[in-house]
Scaffold this motif. Structure first.
Motif, PDB file in Angstrom:
ATOM      1  N   UNK A   1      23.321 -35.639 -50.055  1.00 29.84           N
ATOM      2  CA  UNK A   1      23.349 -37.100 -49.989  1.00 29.84           C
ATOM      3  C   UNK A   1      21.964 -37.741 -50.107  1.00 29.84           C
ATOM      4  N   UNK A   2      20.960 -36.931 -50.447  1.00 30.48           N
ATOM      5  CA  UNK A   2      19.593 -37.422 -50.652  1.00 30.48           C
ATOM      6  C   UNK A   2      19.094 -38.200 -49.434  1.00 30.48           C
ATOM      7  N   UNK A   3      19.327 -37.631 -48.261  1.00 32.34           N
ATOM      8  CA  UNK A   3      18.895 -38.249 -47.009  1.00 32.34           C
ATOM      9  C   UNK A   3      17.509 -37.711 -46.652  1.00 32.34           C
ATOM     10  N   UNK A   4      16.503 -38.589 -46.507  1.00 30.45           N
ATOM     11  CA  UNK A   4      15.117 -38.122 -46.334  1.00 30.45           C
ATOM     12  C   UNK A   4      14.792 -37.702 -44.903  1.00 30.45           C
ATOM     13  N   UNK A   5      15.579 -36.792 -44.367  1.00 30.40           N
ATOM     14  CA  UNK A   5      15.308 -36.275 -43.024  1.00 30.40           C
ATOM     15  C   UNK A   5      14.150 -35.284 -43.080  1.00 30.40           C
ATOM     16  N   UNK A   6      13.442 -35.179 -41.954  1.00 30.98           N
ATOM     17  CA  UNK A   6      12.320 -34.244 -41.836  1.00 30.98           C
ATOM     18  C   UNK A   6      12.558 -33.365 -40.617  1.00 30.98           C
ATOM     19  N   UNK A   7      12.390 -32.070 -40.791  1.00 33.76           N
ATOM     20  CA  UNK A   7      12.426 -31.126 -39.676  1.00 33.76           C
ATOM     21  C   UNK A   7      11.036 -30.555 -39.470  1.00 33.76           C
ATOM     22  N   UNK A   8      10.510 -30.645 -38.256  1.00 39.50           N
ATOM     23  CA  UNK A   8       9.261 -29.981 -37.890  1.00 39.50           C
ATOM     24  C   UNK A   8       9.644 -28.844 -36.957  1.00 39.50           C
ATOM     25  N   UNK A   9       9.473 -27.626 -37.419  1.00 39.51           N
ATOM     26  CA  UNK A   9       9.970 -26.457 -36.699  1.00 39.51           C
ATOM     27  C   UNK A   9       8.844 -25.807 -35.905  1.00 39.51           C
ATOM     28  N   UNK A  10       9.048 -25.695 -34.590  1.00 41.45           N
ATOM     29  CA  UNK A  10       8.134 -24.922 -33.745  1.00 41.45           C
ATOM     30  C   UNK A  10       8.583 -23.467 -33.834  1.00 41.45           C
ATOM     31  N   UNK A  11       7.961 -22.746 -34.737  1.00 44.30           N
ATOM     32  CA  UNK A  11       8.399 -21.398 -35.096  1.00 44.30           C
ATOM     33  C   UNK A  11       7.577 -20.370 -34.325  1.00 44.30           C
ATOM     34  N   UNK A  12       8.194 -19.810 -33.289  1.00 44.88           N
ATOM     35  CA  UNK A  12       7.483 -18.811 -32.473  1.00 44.88           C
ATOM     36  C   UNK A  12       8.261 -17.508 -32.334  1.00 44.88           C
ATOM     37  N   UNK A  13       9.336 -17.356 -33.130  1.00 42.31           N
ATOM     38  CA  UNK A  13      10.146 -16.133 -33.126  1.00 42.31           C
ATOM     39  C   UNK A  13      10.678 -15.809 -31.734  1.00 42.31           C
ATOM     40  N   UNK A  14      11.020 -16.862 -30.986  1.00 42.74           N
ATOM     41  CA  UNK A  14      11.562 -16.681 -29.641  1.00 42.74           C
ATOM     42  C   UNK A  14      12.478 -17.855 -29.286  1.00 42.74           C
TER      43      UNK A  14
END
Length: 630
Positions: free
Chosen positions: A512-525
């Protein structure tokens, strides 16, 4: 527009009248105001609401009538997943004036509907097929009820002749409990199975009145497959006439609360229910010079950079609040629109003022529950209306403003640039997202919640969203779609890698071309679990996750994504995400060993039976301690 309805017993019931209803379905006719003895300075209107024109129903199916009447109730968006049992209903929704968004999981659709409601202040629809479609959506609907959203679930169920015969995805009393899912109760404010077109007038009267009431309203209409295609014939459709006016508390109660507040020192504790009264709260605070604190969901209602703001309470909160309550305690606290539940107060005795609370809420059952032993003067009212009346009682001589403790950002020491420290990431988000854009910011449960709530500062309402009731993992990674769709702009989700692996809707945003942003705190836990178990001294439980490249996953789904390994690359990546017109994932490798901020809550551990000493926990009673408290 906040209004009030009077029922047949002349009791006040606040309601929101949706101004965006189609012009042919609602008209407003002015009429004289009510007696000032009952309500002062109220605008009294007659609302005549026609749910469906009688000349337009002779050829409609039940499914088409339901879709049209939902549009006439002001609903413009529907979120869900289709299936054979609800094919006719899905088709009717798709051919209505609603925007229909097809998701990848029903829970994600429900979370999106919740956040679309809060971003737009308009009710939303969730649609599911029978069986697992309903059960998959229940967690999101549980959150809708807990958060106070207005959401209607439309589901399919097995037709009467096939019940008990092992139909595909059979949905009946043979396979699912009726109580609570298909009947009104703790989960749904209103629920019914529509077995006949003749039920529709009463059903939609119930929906219209429910959506008009204060606070949340979560309903469930389950329509058997065969009923969806039946014709609507020979039905007299209702015209709803209700008196609408602004609600306020009884004049005597407002005057009594003014006497209590203005005779001695007091503080203001702001919750999410006060989000539409920001101007009145600021005026009251500045005229009286009192301290203001807020719940995690109340961030930004009172500017967090204001000299009278002493901090956020509860989970991810500020130590400055405890400092204030210990060193400059008020005689009373005016509580506005918060339940004072565990995530907001930890039920800490430190937060109880010497002479108790004046607690204002639209729900009469809220005041006094969190602190049952504290003196509580309760007032049932819309927060904005109450404050407008209270401000009329302000003393002529303003009280001098005290020098109050304010939340102070912890200094960020020079680091090695890799991996990214969460506090450095939050500083970049503050600069680029919070201050550099008008995006709605949502934080997932867990450490994403604590870091965001503790570090980010907002100066206006309606910018920050967290879930403190249900706190379901996966709420924000999917809810961000609904928020961005409803506000027709940017919405940013701050989430953990566990949540992204559980239930993201990147594919839906791409479609749907929705300009959402995900900021991922990636710590493998699952790091709140990992850190919590370590602090509790419990060993052997495994909370690790295999490392995942979320930027690559995003690109594989048709979105954009960048990986961030170094602190020096953060601002450029965030600027790129905010500028992008397509869904965007910022995958940040963070230091997993940085402890989540807990300074503001360690002092409340005594109420839970433990004492915190650095990384050690000393048990002082047999009370159990949960992760958020450590």
């Amino acid at each position: 527009m906040s209004q009030n309805y009077t029922d047949s017993n002349s009791q006040q019931v606040t309601t929101e009248v949706y101004q965006k209803l189609p012009t042919n379905s609602t008209k407003y006719i002015e009429s004289p105001s009510r007696d000032s003895h009952q309500l002062d300075h109220l605008e009294h209107q007659r609302v005549a609401q026609t749910l469906l024109p009688n000349d337009a129903i002779s050829t409609l199916t039940v499914a088409e009538a339901i879709a049209q009447m939902l549009v006439n109730l002001g609903i413009s968006s529907a979120f869900g997943i289709a299936g054979g049992a609800m094919a006719s209903l899905w088709n009717a929704l798709s051919n209505s004036k609603m925007q229909v968004l097809n998701f990848r999981h029903e829970a994600g659709a429900a979370f999106a509907a919740v956040e679309a409601y809060f971003a737009s202040d308009r009710p939303t629809v969730v649609f599911t097929t029978a069986g697992p479609g309903i059960t998959n959506a229940l967690t999101g609907l549980f959150a809708a009820r807990g958060e106070g959203a207005k959401v209607i679930l439309l589901s399919a169920c097995t037709s009467a002749p096939q019940r008990g015969r092992w139909a595909i995805q059979e949905t009946s009393s043979y396979t699912l409990p009726s109580g609570g899912i298909f009947t009104s109760g703790a989960l749904f404010n209103y629920a019914i199975t529509v077995e006949s077109a003749a039920q529709l007038p009463q059903v939609f009267r119930k929906l219209a009145l429910g959506l008009a009431q204060p606070g949340g309203f979560v309903a469930h209409l389950s329509i058997p497959t065969s009923v969806q295609t039946s014709l609507v014939e020979g039905i007299s459709w209702p015209q709803l006439d209700v008196d609408a006016y602004q609600i306020t508390a009884q004049t005597e109660k407002v005057a009594k609360s003014a006497q209590l507040l203005f005779s001695e020192s007091f503080a203001i504790w702001v919750g999410f229910g006060a989000r539409n009264a920001a101007d009145e709260i600021s005026k009251l605070a500045e005229k009286t010079g009192v301290a203001v604190m807020c719940s995690p969901r109340g961030k930004g209602i009172f500017p967090e950079n204001h000299p009278q703001f002493v901090g956020v309470t509860g989970l991810g909160g500020d130590a400055s609040v405890i400092t204030y309550m210990e060193k400059q305690p008020p005689a009373r606290t005016l509580v506005l629109g918060t339940r004072l539940g565990e995530p907001t107060s930890f039920w800490s005795p430190t937060m109880i003022p010497a002479k108790g609370f004046i607690h204002v809420d639209i729900d009469p059952e809220v005041p006094g529950v969190a602190y049952p032993h504290a003196h509580t003067f309760s007032i049932q009212s819309d927060i904005k209306a109450y404050l407008q009346e209270l401000l009329k009682h302000l003393p002529e001589t303003p009280r001098p403003t005290e020098l109050l403790p304010n939340p102070q950002p912890e200094p960020i020491e020079p680091g090695s640039d890799y991996p990214v420290r969460p506090e450095v990431l939050m500083a970049a988000i503050q600069k680029i997202v919070v201050e550099g854009s008008d995006a709605i910011v949502l934080a997932e449960c867990g450490n994403s919640f604590t870091w965001s709530t503790h570090c980010l500062r907002f100066t206006e309402p309606h910018r920050y969203r967290v879930s403190t009731g249900v706190g379901a993992m996966g709420h924000t990674v999917t809810g961000v779609i609904g928020a961005a769709q409803a506000c027709r702009g940017k919405a940013v989700a701050i989430v953990g890698d566990g949540a992204m692996l559980m239930n993201n809707e990147i594919s839906t945003a791409v479609k749907y071309k929705i300009p959402a942003v995900w900021i991922v705190l990636n710590d493998a836990r699952y790091n709140m679990c990992h850190q919590g178990m370590k602090i509790l001294g419990l060993k052997g439980a495994d909370a690790e996750i295999p490392p995942t490249n979320f930027a690559m996953i995003a690109r594989g789904m048709g979105a954009e994504g960048v990986g961030v390994l170094r602190e020096s690359d953060l601002e450029a990546a965030l600027k790129q995400a905010i500028a992008s017109q397509v869904p965007f994932v910022v995958d940040v490798i963070i230091d997993p060993d940085r402890p989540a901020p807990s300074g503001g809550r360690n002092k409340s551990l005594a109420a839970q039976g433990v004492k915190a000493n650095g990384s050690n926990i000393i048990k002082t009673s047999a009370h159990q301690v949960s992760f958020p408290l450590v």
